[in-house]
Design a protein around this motif. Structure first.
Motif, PDB file in Angstrom:
ATOM      1  N   VAL A   1       7.219   4.244   7.175  1.00  0.00           N
ATOM      2  CA  VAL A   1       6.210   3.183   7.195  1.00  0.00           C
ATOM      3  C   VAL A   1       6.867   1.817   7.054  1.00  0.00           C
ATOM      4  N   THR A   2       7.785   1.692   6.108  1.00  0.00           N
ATOM      5  CA  THR A   2       8.452   0.406   5.887  1.00  0.00           C
ATOM      6  C   THR A   2       9.257   0.002   7.109  1.00  0.00           C
ATOM      7  N   GLY A   3       9.972   0.937   7.695  1.00  0.00           N
ATOM      8  CA  GLY A   3      10.763   0.643   8.885  1.00  0.00           C
ATOM      9  C   GLY A   3       9.919   0.167  10.051  1.00  0.00           C
ATOM     10  N   ASN A   4       8.707   0.703  10.161  1.00  0.00           N
ATOM     11  CA  ASN A   4       7.834   0.308  11.256  1.00  0.00           C
ATOM     12  C   ASN A   4       7.328  -1.116  11.137  1.00  0.00           C
ATOM     13  N   VAL A   5       7.281  -1.677   9.945  1.00  0.00           N
ATOM     14  CA  VAL A   5       6.768  -3.047   9.792  1.00  0.00           C
ATOM     15  C   VAL A   5       7.860  -4.075   9.497  1.00  0.00           C
ATOM     16  N   MET A   6       9.089  -3.631   9.326  1.00  0.00           N
ATOM     17  CA  MET A   6      10.156  -4.572   8.964  1.00  0.00           C
ATOM     18  C   MET A   6      10.361  -5.670   9.999  1.00  0.00           C
ATOM     19  N   GLY A   7      10.221  -5.343  11.261  1.00  0.00           N
ATOM     20  CA  GLY A   7      10.410  -6.334  12.312  1.00  0.00           C
ATOM     21  C   GLY A   7       9.365  -7.438  12.285  1.00  0.00           C
ATOM     22  N   LYS A   8       8.264  -7.217  11.556  1.00  0.00           N
ATOM     23  CA  LYS A   8       7.192  -8.204  11.477  1.00  0.00           C
ATOM     24  C   LYS A   8       7.340  -9.140  10.286  1.00  0.00           C
ATOM     25  N   LEU A   9       8.313  -8.861   9.423  1.00  0.00           N
ATOM     26  CA  LEU A   9       8.523  -9.722   8.262  1.00  0.00           C
ATOM     27  C   LEU A   9       9.206 -11.018   8.676  1.00  0.00           C
TER      28      LEU A   9
ATOM     29  N   PHE B   1      15.690   2.516   9.119  1.00  0.00           N
ATOM     30  CA  PHE B   1      14.746   3.074   8.150  1.00  0.00           C
ATOM     31  C   PHE B   1      13.926   4.196   8.793  1.00  0.00           C
ATOM     32  N   VAL B   2      13.407   3.952   9.992  1.00  0.00           N
ATOM     33  CA  VAL B   2      12.600   4.979  10.678  1.00  0.00           C
ATOM     34  C   VAL B   2      13.448   6.218  10.939  1.00  0.00           C
ATOM     35  N   LEU B   3      14.652   6.027  11.417  1.00  0.00           N
ATOM     36  CA  LEU B   3      15.555   7.154  11.669  1.00  0.00           C
ATOM     37  C   LEU B   3      15.856   7.899  10.376  1.00  0.00           C
ATOM     38  N   GLY B   4      16.100   7.151   9.303  1.00  0.00           N
ATOM     39  CA  GLY B   4      16.350   7.775   7.997  1.00  0.00           C
ATOM     40  C   GLY B   4      15.138   8.530   7.467  1.00  0.00           C
ATOM     41  N   GLY B   5      13.956   8.000   7.776  1.00  0.00           N
ATOM     42  CA  GLY B   5      12.710   8.667   7.333  1.00  0.00           C
ATOM     43  C   GLY B   5      12.511   9.981   8.053  1.00  0.00           C
TER      44      GLY B   5
ATOM     45  N   LEU C   1      10.192  14.301   1.160  1.00  0.00           N
ATOM     46  CA  LEU C   1       9.081  13.957   2.045  1.00  0.00           C
ATOM     47  C   LEU C   1       8.492  12.596   1.680  1.00  0.00           C
ATOM     48  N   LEU C   2       8.339  12.346   0.389  1.00  0.00           N
ATOM     49  CA  LEU C   2       7.812  11.051  -0.070  1.00  0.00           C
ATOM     50  C   LEU C   2       8.731   9.908   0.341  1.00  0.00           C
ATOM     51  N   VAL C   3      10.013  10.059   0.083  1.00  0.00           N
ATOM     52  CA  VAL C   3      10.978   9.010   0.435  1.00  0.00           C
ATOM     53  C   VAL C   3      11.012   8.812   1.944  1.00  0.00           C
ATOM     54  N   GLY C   4      10.989   9.902   2.695  1.00  0.00           N
ATOM     55  CA  GLY C   4      10.970   9.803   4.150  1.00  0.00           C
ATOM     56  C   GLY C   4       9.747   9.058   4.655  1.00  0.00           C
TER      57      GLY C   4
ATOM     58  N   LEU D   1       0.828  -1.217   0.000  1.00  0.00           N
ATOM     59  CA  LEU D   1       0.000   0.000   0.000  1.00  0.00           C
ATOM     60  C   LEU D   1       0.860   1.264   0.000  1.00  0.00           C
ATOM     61  N   THR D   2       1.939   1.224   0.761  1.00  0.00           N
ATOM     62  CA  THR D   2       2.839   2.381   0.821  1.00  0.00           C
ATOM     63  C   THR D   2       3.457   2.655  -0.545  1.00  0.00           C
ATOM     64  N   LEU D   3       3.905   1.606  -1.223  1.00  0.00           N
ATOM     65  CA  LEU D   3       4.499   1.795  -2.548  1.00  0.00           C
ATOM     66  C   LEU D   3       3.464   2.258  -3.565  1.00  0.00           C
ATOM     67  N   THR D   4       2.236   1.755  -3.442  1.00  0.00           N
ATOM     68  CA  THR D   4       1.174   2.215  -4.330  1.00  0.00           C
ATOM     69  C   THR D   4       0.885   3.696  -4.100  1.00  0.00           C
ATOM     70  N   CYS D   5       0.863   4.109  -2.851  1.00  0.00           N
ATOM     71  CA  CYS D   5       0.649   5.535  -2.539  1.00  0.00           C
ATOM     72  C   CYS D   5       1.806   6.391  -3.043  1.00  0.00           C
ATOM     73  N   LEU D   6       3.029   5.866  -2.976  1.00  0.00           N
ATOM     74  CA  LEU D   6       4.176   6.583  -3.535  1.00  0.00           C
ATOM     75  C   LEU D   6       4.001   6.770  -5.039  1.00  0.00           C
ATOM     76  N   LEU D   7       3.617   5.708  -5.730  1.00  0.00           N
ATOM     77  CA  LEU D   7       3.385   5.808  -7.175  1.00  0.00           C
ATOM     78  C   LEU D   7       2.244   6.777  -7.479  1.00  0.00           C
TER      79      LEU D   7
END
Length: 174
Positions: A131-139, A170-174, A123-126, A93-99
């Motif tokens: 968002v990606t960083g917040n869910v990475m631990g669940k992968l 990722f979160v820190l980079g965002g 801002l978009l990349v951040g 969903l995040t990548l779709t919203c980026l597109l």
């Protein structure tokens, strides 16, 4: 792995992208040039035909949507992807919203709006990183989504530690 709510939302975003693209194609002459790439100062430095400019992002979003629905069937660790379904959906969903955001910039520019400031891209990349960083631990370990190196794929503990740390980065980079 599909979820009705996220599928509807993602489908609606893609449909809106297609509709916006159709409006631009109808409004512009076929020989017009539409800015599709901008430099760091927001000045256009790449152009395409109206159809290519406004339909590339929706097609990419649709392909991403389809691929995400098939991943658990083609991944040797498909059960792990099913366990990570929420995180995978969030990333999709995040990548779709980026597109969609990139599509909006292209459509707005084609209709005469000024190019956004370069900070908009940051801002978009951040946002994607946050968002990606917040869910990475669940992968769970898989071959398609996440930090896939020979070391992380070989050891589940290494995968978990890498993704927990990588998520923080990722979160820190965002």
């Amino acid at each position: 792995m599909p979820d009705q709510h996220s599928d509807r939302f993602q489908g609606a975003v893609i449909a809106a992208m297609l509709l916006a693209g159709l409006c631009v194609v109808v409004a512009l002459p076929s020989d017009a040039r539409v800015a599709i790439h901008f430099d760091a100062n927001g000045q256009p430095n790449g152009w395409a035909s109206p159809a290519m400019a406004v339909f590339l992002m929706p097609v990419l979003a649709w392909l991403l949507w389809g691929l995400m629905r098939l991943l658990h069937k083609i991944d040797p660790r498909g059960d792990n992807l099913r366990q990570s379904a929420g995180a995978v959906r969030t990333i999709s969903l995040t990548l779709t919203c980026l597109l969609a955001a990139v599509q909006a910039v292209i459509v707005a520019g084609a209709l005469g709006a000024p190019a956004p400031k370069s900070s908009f891209g940051l801002l978009l990349v951040g946002g994607v990183l946050l968002v990606t960083g917040n869910v990475m631990g669940k992968l769970r370990p898989n071959h398609f989504v996440g930090i896939r190196t020979p070391w992380t794929l070989a050891n589940d503990r290494v995968w978990d530690q890498t993704h927990r740390y990588g998520g923080k980065v990722f979160v820190l980079g965002g």
